[in-house]
Scaffold this motif. Structure first.
Motif, PDB file in Angstrom:
ATOM      1  N   UNK A 175       0.905  -1.224   0.356  1.00 33.73           N
ATOM      2  CA  UNK A 175      -0.006  -0.012  -0.095  1.00 33.73           C
ATOM      3  C   UNK A 175       0.888   1.289  -0.078  1.00 33.73           C
ATOM      4  N   UNK A 176       1.850   1.212   0.580  1.00 29.41           N
ATOM      5  CA  UNK A 176       2.981   2.456   0.774  1.00 29.41           C
ATOM      6  C   UNK A 176       3.370   2.699  -0.750  1.00 29.41           C
ATOM      7  N   UNK A 177       4.038   1.622  -1.475  1.00 29.10           N
ATOM      8  CA  UNK A 177       4.365   1.691  -2.611  1.00 29.10           C
ATOM      9  C   UNK A 177       3.360   2.142  -3.580  1.00 29.10           C
ATOM     10  N   UNK A 178       2.080   1.792  -3.475  1.00 31.29           N
ATOM     11  CA  UNK A 178       1.003   2.483  -4.301  1.00 31.29           C
ATOM     12  C   UNK A 178       1.087   3.648  -4.090  1.00 31.29           C
ATOM     13  N   UNK A 179       0.837   4.138  -2.713  1.00 32.17           N
ATOM     14  CA  UNK A 179       0.745   5.601  -2.356  1.00 32.17           C
ATOM     15  C   UNK A 179       1.855   6.374  -2.878  1.00 32.17           C
ATOM     16  N   UNK A 180       3.122   5.912  -2.979  1.00 28.15           N
ATOM     17  CA  UNK A 180       4.197   6.682  -3.577  1.00 28.15           C
ATOM     18  C   UNK A 180       4.323   6.852  -5.146  1.00 28.15           C
ATOM     19  N   UNK A 181       3.800   5.670  -5.439  1.00 33.59           N
ATOM     20  CA  UNK A 181       3.278   5.817  -7.232  1.00 33.59           C
ATOM     21  C   UNK A 181       2.403   6.628  -7.703  1.00 33.59           C
ATOM     22  N   UNK A 182       1.245   6.883  -6.672  1.00 34.23           N
ATOM     23  CA  UNK A 182       0.164   7.706  -6.988  1.00 34.23           C
ATOM     24  C   UNK A 182       0.473   9.246  -6.990  1.00 34.23           C
ATOM     25  N   UNK A 183       1.507   9.636  -5.929  1.00 36.79           N
ATOM     26  CA  UNK A 183       2.245  10.889  -6.010  1.00 36.79           C
ATOM     27  C   UNK A 183       3.184  11.206  -7.234  1.00 36.79           C
ATOM     28  N   UNK A 184       3.753  10.130  -7.450  1.00 31.33           N
ATOM     29  CA  UNK A 184       4.488  10.540  -8.897  1.00 31.33           C
ATOM     30  C   UNK A 184       3.738  10.728 -10.053  1.00 31.33           C
ATOM     31  N   UNK A 185       2.630   9.994 -10.182  1.00 28.65           N
ATOM     32  CA  UNK A 185       1.554  10.179 -11.033  1.00 28.65           C
ATOM     33  C   UNK A 185       0.822  11.393 -11.208  1.00 28.65           C
ATOM     34  N   UNK A 186       0.743  11.992  -9.859  1.00 26.69           N
ATOM     35  CA  UNK A 186       0.026  13.286  -9.707  1.00 26.69           C
ATOM     36  C   UNK A 186       0.970  14.430 -10.151  1.00 26.69           C
ATOM     37  N   UNK A 187       2.184  14.024  -9.903  1.00 31.96           N
ATOM     38  CA  UNK A 187       3.397  15.083 -10.461  1.00 31.96           C
ATOM     39  C   UNK A 187       3.240  15.133 -11.860  1.00 31.96           C
TER      40      UNK A 187
END
Length: 338
Positions: A175-187
């Motif tokens: 889940x932490x890896x998923x959140x980090x990936x989503x932040x990169x997607x947002x940027x």
């Protein structure tokens, strides 16, 4: 093809494509015969194929961009140009017609086509190169966002499987890896929006330039058409028209008055003679018909009694045998009611 810049064609393709075209007319007319393996080009068919490719580009989404990659244009024309040699021949023909120019930028070939079917292509400038680089950045960011979205979905599935298996720590890490990936997607989405906004402004400015050029051409045409027209000339023309209309009205009135055949009558004498005739007419008794007599209606309207009607009915019954009453029938067939 001697007048066409073919430096963008690679050495291998150039040897394969351009070397057969080096035959000159003198060689064709000399003793040398054309080898059996010689490649000949039907120029008229090549022109038709070039027109087909250009129409295909005009009706495709690539036409919204000022420049495109050579690989993208080749993919678009895969059905029209089944092999690389045909595709390059078509580009050379379009180059000769001044509708295509090719530039190699950082090891990648860029193609710029004319904006209209009858327009000539302009050389590739710094703006075209900048737009192409922005387009490449947009494609790179879009593919990166797609890849990260798949990675985030994969982390989510791993967390679900770990949770079902009772592996809580592994599920939390996923889940932490998923959140980090989503932040990169947002940027990346923010950067992608910025690039797309710049491209939209560039395309809008190009449209504004086209509209401005159209307005400028319209003003020039209007000035040319109004070159000999002034306010004074317009007022003079209106006055002439009004004068002609007045003259026409006078002519119409003159013709409506008729011709007197040279006889000139005095209106006062005619009125006096008419008064004398009226006075003589009032002195003479009028021979009027007699007053009609009042006539009354001469048609008699006698009153008939019931006894007379019954007697008349008896006569009719006796005169016709079918109407004679029998012993079983009533005495009277009809009793008049008045």
């Amino acid at each position: 093809m001697a007048s066409v810049d073919s430096s963008w064609i690679s050495w291998g393709v150039g040897v394969f494509l351009l070397k057969p075209l080096k035959w000159t007319l003198s060689n064709m007319l000399g003793d040398n015969k054309v080898p059996v393996e010689e490649v000949l080009v039907a120029v008229e068919l090549l022109k038709e194929k070039a027109e087909e490719v250009y129409r295909l580009y005009q009706h495709s989404p690539l036409s919204s961009h000022p420049v495109v990659a050579l690989s993208e244009l080749s993919t678009l024309c895969a059905n029209s140009c089944p092999d690389e040699r045909t595709f390059y021949l078509v580009l050379l023909q379009l180059q000769k017609e001044k509708r295509v120019t090719v530039l190699e930028q950082n090891g990648e070939k860029i193609v710029k086509l004319a904006r209209g079917p009858h327009a000539k292509v302009s050389p590739v400038n710094d703006v075209d190169v900048g737009v192409y680089q922005l387009m490449q950045s947009e494609q790179l960011l879009s593919s990166k966002v797609e890849s990260l979205s798949q990675e985030a979905e994969r982390c989510k599935e791993e967390a679900r499987r770990a949770c079902r298996a009772g592996k809580k720590q592994l599920a939390l890490r996923s889940l932490k890896a998923k959140q980090r990936t989503e932040k990169r997607i947002e940027a990346l989405h923010t950067k992608l929006d910025t690039v797309q906004g710049i491209l939209d402004r560039i395309y809008a400015s190009q449209t504004d330039q086209m509209v401005f050029n159209a307005y400028q051409a319209g003003v020039g045409a209007l000035k040319l058409s109004m070159k000999d027209v002034t306010v004074e000339k317009a007022e003079s023309l209106v006055d002439q028209i009004q004068e002609l209309c007045d003259t026409q009205d006078e002519v119409s009135q003159t013709l409506a008055g008729g011709v007197t055949n040279g006889l000139d009558f005095d209106s006062e004498e005619l009125e006096k003679e008419l008064d004398i005739l009226l006075q003589d007419t009032t002195k003479e008794p009028l021979d009027l018909p007699d007053r009609p007599k009042c006539y009354t209606n001469s048609v008699p309207n006698p009153r008939i009694s019931d006894a007379e009607l019954e007697a008349e009915l008896e006569k009719l019954s006796l005169s016709e045998p079918d109407l004679v009453p029998s012993s079983k029938s009533p005495k009277r067939l009809l009793e008049p009611t008045l």
